[in-house]
Structures are given as structure tokens and as C-alpha cells.
Motif scaffolding. Structure first.
Motif, mmCIF file in Angstrom:
data_model
loop_
_atom_site.group_PDB
_atom_site.id
_atom_site.type_symbol
_atom_site.label_atom_id
_atom_site.label_comp_id
_atom_site.label_asym_id
_atom_site.label_seq_id
_atom_site.Cartn_x
_atom_site.Cartn_y
_atom_site.Cartn_z
ATOM 1 N N ASP A 109 0.813 -1.228 0.000
ATOM 2 C CA ASP A 109 0.000 0.000 0.000
ATOM 3 C C ASP A 109 0.842 1.272 0.000
ATOM 4 N N ILE A 110 2.103 1.155 0.361
ATOM 5 C CA ILE A 110 2.980 2.330 0.393
ATOM 6 C C ILE A 110 4.201 2.101 -0.496
ATOM 7 N N ALA A 111 4.817 3.195 -0.864
ATOM 8 C CA ALA A 111 6.096 3.152 -1.574
ATOM 9 C C ALA A 111 7.143 3.784 -0.664
ATOM 10 N N VAL A 112 8.360 3.313 -0.768
ATOM 11 C CA VAL A 112 9.459 3.831 0.049
ATOM 12 C C VAL A 112 10.619 4.169 -0.878
ATOM 13 N N ILE A 113 11.258 5.294 -0.620
ATOM 14 C CA ILE A 113 12.469 5.663 -1.357
ATOM 15 C C ILE A 113 13.461 6.314 -0.399
ATOM 16 N N HIS A 114 14.700 6.281 -0.788
ATOM 17 C CA HIS A 114 15.735 7.070 -0.127
ATOM 18 C C HIS A 114 16.243 8.089 -1.133
ATOM 19 N N ILE A 115 16.499 9.283 -0.660
ATOM 20 C CA ILE A 115 17.030 10.339 -1.515
ATOM 21 C C ILE A 115 18.303 10.880 -0.887
ATOM 22 N N LEU A 116 19.368 10.860 -1.653
ATOM 23 C CA LEU A 116 20.627 11.468 -1.217
ATOM 24 C C LEU A 116 20.642 12.907 -1.717
ATOM 25 N N SER A 117 20.898 13.826 -0.812
ATOM 26 C CA SER A 117 20.881 15.234 -1.168
ATOM 27 C C SER A 117 21.980 15.964 -0.406
ATOM 28 N N GLY A 118 22.408 17.072 -0.930
ATOM 29 C CA GLY A 118 23.454 17.857 -0.283
ATOM 30 C C GLY A 118 24.826 17.238 -0.489
ATOM 31 N N MET A 119 25.847 18.024 -0.390
ATOM 32 C CA MET A 119 27.236 17.567 -0.487
ATOM 33 C C MET A 119 27.524 16.840 -1.808
#
Length: 183
Positions: A109-119
Motif C-alpha cells: 500500500d505504500i512506496a518507500v524511497i531514499h534520496i541522497l541530497s546535499g554535499m
């Protein structure tokens, strides 16, 4: 005011002044540190989420250079759980553990992601993170911080839950427990 006692020149007036100056400095330091004894409000960790807070539909890139948008990632799901992190942050591993528990509860029912940001994250940062967390969800890069900078916690390690209308329903830095995400 020079006295000679026991073969040494001594200046008792200045010695007494020196003791008073040290005592005065000690009193000033004590007064300055009194506020640290009391509980103080945390002025930055708890993000204020307005009911109209929305995420931008920014393009995010995977390690192969393929682009994705938030609307594509949430399509057909009840919510999108997003872990934001700086490259090589240890909080990403903790986020991943909590995401696995959340997926066990909600399933498809849900989606999951990781986002790398900065640096300035690189595709090699994605590869390294995939080896650490062994995730079943995509890990993407926010190249110019346009996505993360619009979040309640900004470009920092945090967890954000977004509904299908792309409204932020929950945000916490740096890690959220699965029980908090589920609620």
C-alpha cells in the motif's frame, strides 16, 4: 606601595586586586551559564508542517542516470515514505531499518524511497548505500537540492511521509520510528 617581606618584593595591593579579578570573572561565568541548567525549547528539530505543505515534483536520478518524479513514485500507492540523507550518513541505515518494519505493516500500500541530497552525491554513493542497507526500494539523488530544500527539515537527514496529493503528512529529523510513521 612597595613592601619588602621575607627578602622578596611584594605588592599586596595588586595581589588582592588579582584575587578580586579572578573572583569577578568566576561570578560572570557562573551567571552566563545559568540558562544552560534549565530546559530550553528546541528551536529547529521539530519541523512545523502546515496543512498545505506540499513537495515539489522534482526530478530525481538513480545510479544509472534514469530520472523519476515524485508523482511517478507515488502513483497507485496510499503514501510515499521518503528518507532524506546526506551521502555516507549513518542515519540512512537507521531509517532503512525502520522502513523495513513499516513495509511489513503496510505491504504494497505504500512506496518507500531514499534520496541522497546535499554535499554533491554521486552514483557511487548510491552503490555504497545499497550495499549497506540491502533495500528493495529505489535510492535516488537530488542533484541540485531542489527537492530537499523545499521540505520542512530542509537538506538534512529526515523522514517525510507524503500522501497521493503530494502533501507532507509527517516529517521528523533525523530518523522516525516505524510506529511514528504508521500513526
Amino acid at each position: 606601595l612597595k613592601f619588602k617581606l621575607s627578602g622578596k618584593d611584594e605588592y599586596p595591593f595588586f595581589e588582592k586586586y588579582e584575587e578580586n579579578r579572578n573572583l569577578g570573572a568566576l561570578i560572570v561565568m557562573t551567571l552566563l551559564f545559568i540558562p544552560t541548567v534549565f530546559d530550553q525549547a528546541n528551536l529547529g528539530a521539530d519541523a512545523a508542517i502546515d496543512e498545505n505543505t506540499r513537495v515539489s515534483n522534482s526530478e530525481l536520478i538513480d545510479e544509472n542516470g534514469q530520472t523519476f518524479t515524485i508523482s511517478e513514485l507515488i502513483d497507485g500507492k496510499d503514501a510515499l515514505v521518503i528518507g532524506i540523507g546526506l551521502p555516507a550518513s549513518e542515519n540512512l541505515v537507521d531509517q532503512s531499518n525502520q522502513f523495513n518494519l513499516t513495509i511489513e505493516h503496510f505491504g504494497e500500500d505504500i512506496a518507500v524511497i531514499h534520496i541522497l541530497s546535499g554535499m554533491d552525491p554521486l552514483s557511487s554513493d548510491i552503490t555504497q548505500l545499497k550495499q549497506q542497507i540491502n533495500s528493495s526500494w529505489p535510492i535516488l539523488i537530488d542533484t541540485d537540492e531542489t527537492f530537499a530544500s523545499g521540505l520542512p527539515n530542509g537538506v538534512s537527514d529526515s523522514v517525510v511521509v507524503v500522501d497521493p496529493a503530494m502533501h507532507v503528512t509527517y516529517s521528523k529529523a533525523p530518523v522516525a520510528f516505524s510506529k511514528e510513521i504508521i500513526e
